[in-house]
Design a protein around this motif. Sequence first.
Motif, PDB file in Angstrom:
ATOM      1  N   GLU A  31      24.284  54.478 -79.901  1.00 31.53           N
ATOM      2  CA  GLU A  31      25.196  53.524 -80.528  1.00 31.53           C
ATOM      3  C   GLU A  31      25.470  53.919 -81.970  1.00 31.53           C
ATOM      4  OE1 GLU A  31      27.815  51.278 -81.117  1.00 31.53           O
ATOM      5  OE2 GLU A  31      26.848  50.433 -79.315  1.00 31.53           O
ATOM      6  N   THR A  32      26.773  54.142 -82.292  1.00 28.85           N
ATOM      7  CA  THR A  32      27.158  54.516 -83.655  1.00 28.85           C
ATOM      8  C   THR A  32      27.668  53.335 -84.472  1.00 28.85           C
ATOM      9  OG1 THR A  32      29.448  54.996 -83.047  1.00 28.85           O
ATOM     10  CG2 THR A  32      27.830  56.798 -82.816  1.00 28.85           C
ATOM     11  N   TYR A  68      27.969  49.767 -89.727  1.00 25.97           N
ATOM     12  CA  TYR A  68      26.549  49.702 -89.395  1.00 25.97           C
ATOM     13  C   TYR A  68      26.209  48.281 -88.976  1.00 25.97           C
ATOM     14  CZ  TYR A  68      26.211  47.739 -94.125  1.00 25.97           C
ATOM     15  OH  TYR A  68      26.377  46.971 -95.244  1.00 25.97           O
ATOM     16  N   LEU A  69      25.028  48.130 -88.374  1.00 25.87           N
ATOM     17  CA  LEU A  69      24.564  46.837 -87.880  1.00 25.87           C
ATOM     18  C   LEU A  69      23.646  46.174 -88.891  1.00 25.87           C
ATOM     19  CD1 LEU A  69      24.087  44.732 -85.548  1.00 25.87           C
ATOM     20  CD2 LEU A  69      22.163  46.196 -84.847  1.00 25.87           C
ATOM     21  N   SER A  70      23.847  44.866 -89.110  1.00 26.09           N
ATOM     22  CA  SER A  70      22.963  44.089 -89.968  1.00 26.09           C
ATOM     23  C   SER A  70      22.347  42.957 -89.157  1.00 26.09           C
ATOM     24  CB  SER A  70      23.741  43.522 -91.158  1.00 26.09           C
ATOM     25  OG  SER A  70      22.898  42.763 -92.003  1.00 26.09           O
ATOM     26  N   LEU A  71      21.008  42.874 -89.165  1.00 28.30           N
ATOM     27  CA  LEU A  71      20.276  41.756 -88.564  1.00 28.30           C
ATOM     28  C   LEU A  71      19.768  40.878 -89.696  1.00 28.30           C
ATOM     29  CD1 LEU A  71      18.158  43.535 -85.768  1.00 28.30           C
ATOM     30  CD2 LEU A  71      20.438  42.533 -85.594  1.00 28.30           C
ATOM     31  N   ASP A 268      23.390  54.442 -86.018  1.00 20.20           N
ATOM     32  CA  ASP A 268      23.108  55.553 -85.097  1.00 20.20           C
ATOM     33  C   ASP A 268      21.794  55.323 -84.351  1.00 20.20           C
ATOM     34  OD1 ASP A 268      25.421  56.672 -85.999  1.00 20.20           O
ATOM     35  OD2 ASP A 268      24.467  58.201 -87.240  1.00 20.20           O
ATOM     36  N   VAL A 269      21.757  54.247 -83.586  1.00 18.84           N
ATOM     37  CA  VAL A 269      20.563  53.891 -82.808  1.00 18.84           C
ATOM     38  C   VAL A 269      20.669  54.524 -81.427  1.00 18.84           C
ATOM     39  CG1 VAL A 269      19.169  51.999 -81.932  1.00 18.84           C
ATOM     40  CG2 VAL A 269      20.484  51.701 -84.044  1.00 18.84           C
ATOM     41  N   PHE A 270      19.549  55.074 -80.942  1.00 17.11           N
ATOM     42  CA  PHE A 270      19.601  55.684 -79.614  1.00 17.11           C
ATOM     43  C   PHE A 270      18.252  55.586 -78.923  1.00 17.11           C
ATOM     44  CE2 PHE A 270      18.067  59.092 -82.299  1.00 17.11           C
ATOM     45  CZ  PHE A 270      17.117  59.731 -81.514  1.00 17.11           C
ATOM     46  N   SER A 271      18.287  55.785 -77.605  1.00 17.85           N
ATOM     47  CA  SER A 271      17.078  55.888 -76.784  1.00 17.85           C
ATOM     48  C   SER A 271      17.327  56.976 -75.758  1.00 17.85           C
ATOM     49  CB  SER A 271      16.783  54.548 -76.094  1.00 17.85           C
ATOM     50  OG  SER A 271      15.627  54.638 -75.279  1.00 17.85           O
TER      51      SER A 271
END
Length: 543
Positions: A31-32, A68-71, A268-271
Amino acid sequence: MFRRFRSRASICLLTGLIVLAGGTAMGDWFETFDGETLDVATWQFDPFPDLTKTFTNTILTDPNGNKYLSLDETTSTETGGSAFGAGLASDEQFTDVRVGAIVNVTGDASRNYCGLLARATIVIDPDGSITGVAPGLFAPQVYVMHVNWEDGPGNLRIDIEKVVNMQNIMRNESDLGLDLYVPGLNHARSYYAELDVLGSDPVYVTGSLYEYRGGPLVAKTATMVDTSGNDPWEDEGVSDAPFLSGTSGIFGQNEQEQPAGYHTTFDDVFSTSEGPAAVMPSPADGATDVSVDVELGWIEASFATSRELWFGKAGAMEKVDPAPAGATYAPSGLELGQTYQWRVDQVGSGGAVSGHVWTFTTAQYRDVDGFESLTSDAEIQGIWPHNIGAEFQYVFLATDSAGVKSMQLDVQNQYEPFFTEATRTLDGPQDWSTLGVETLSLSFVGRDDNSEHPLYVKLEDAAGQSLKVEHPFTYACQSKFWRQWDIALDEFTAAGVDLTSVAKITIGMGSGEPSGQPMDDDRDSIFIGEISLVPAQDGPAAT
């Protein structure tokens, strides 16, 4: 995951109404956050506890146009705000897995945690009736990597945890290298974090932090080895089973009442199943005093169908060709007192995955005989037989008050043949020319009431060519202090002894003429300590 949430709360992910189900999959995801929509359409975000409904997940854009993602949580835990919030891209189950993300340490404005999770099993409890804890996430199992700046960015830490039923079950993390401070102070910035999990029983879990993806390593935890037995990080008597598979995700966390809530960002989260690096190097990373005859070993992830090995002196690694057929390799021609680097790049269907660089340093010398492994007179007499008739015994195993062992050689050189020696036949001819050594060194101590005897060492090659080298002082055997005697190997080479095929070593005393000892049962004694091969040394050849 939670250090303080002992009321059975910890970080985790959720998907599904009760527990994530489904077989193990190999469906990697990445995920970008850069598109108009998410790259992975199945993202789900939830907090624990889910009481105030003030947890949010938002896609933001920085001044350079990067998304980008913010939590975020805006309510303090004191008034019911969530202690953590997590995101899961899919319900795909991973066994061996690498979870990675760009994380941002947001500095003094928000002292909290963020991190990665792997092999998670998640329950979503809408009203707290399922778990009896609170509404929100519940994690029966998960491996976690924290990026932790709760004490400010000047005290950044990373750690890995095993969480059972929302509770961190680990202890002694710092002592075991599983919780450590990140060097330096300039931490109010972004990093690339990586969590590797591989194996079944045992399971190997490692957390790493890099300047950026593919960049220099900043910090790496030790590898946690999770077995079905009682592990060193478990309480006595606890034997919690390893986690074999589960989902992957990210989280933000702050259990403190102040500052309120948390603000954590990811990109840039990945598995991926084709990602965990090889682990458990043997010798261990950073090992010293390693034998030049070492065999390298490591543990690979299940995706690896072959491997590329890089090996060489520090700063000069080269690709080994041909590559090892399995997870072991015996290098040749190692030198004493040298630092070596090596790396295993595992190869799967997607190509080579670069591994960690490991180092070890070889011993400063190579033992020819140290006597420490011997346990009895009979054992040393079998290895070092003497030249006098079998009805007499002149070789013994000595042990001093500190437990250090040596070979005691007694002599009665008042009788023929007027010299006494003990000879060790090596376990096959040895090559002493390729070790970077120039000296044969031995330690010895005698007795001040000994008569004078020439002390000598003899080497013999496989063809029978030999040379005897005498100590320059015939009274050396009278020294009551331990001495070191260094003999240049060039002396043997000049006499025609083939150092590529050394077969025997002899230590003896006597000249072949009567020693002048009393003509009775009088015995003189010398004690031989460590015999070794060492690099060239400054100083006298005999002391």
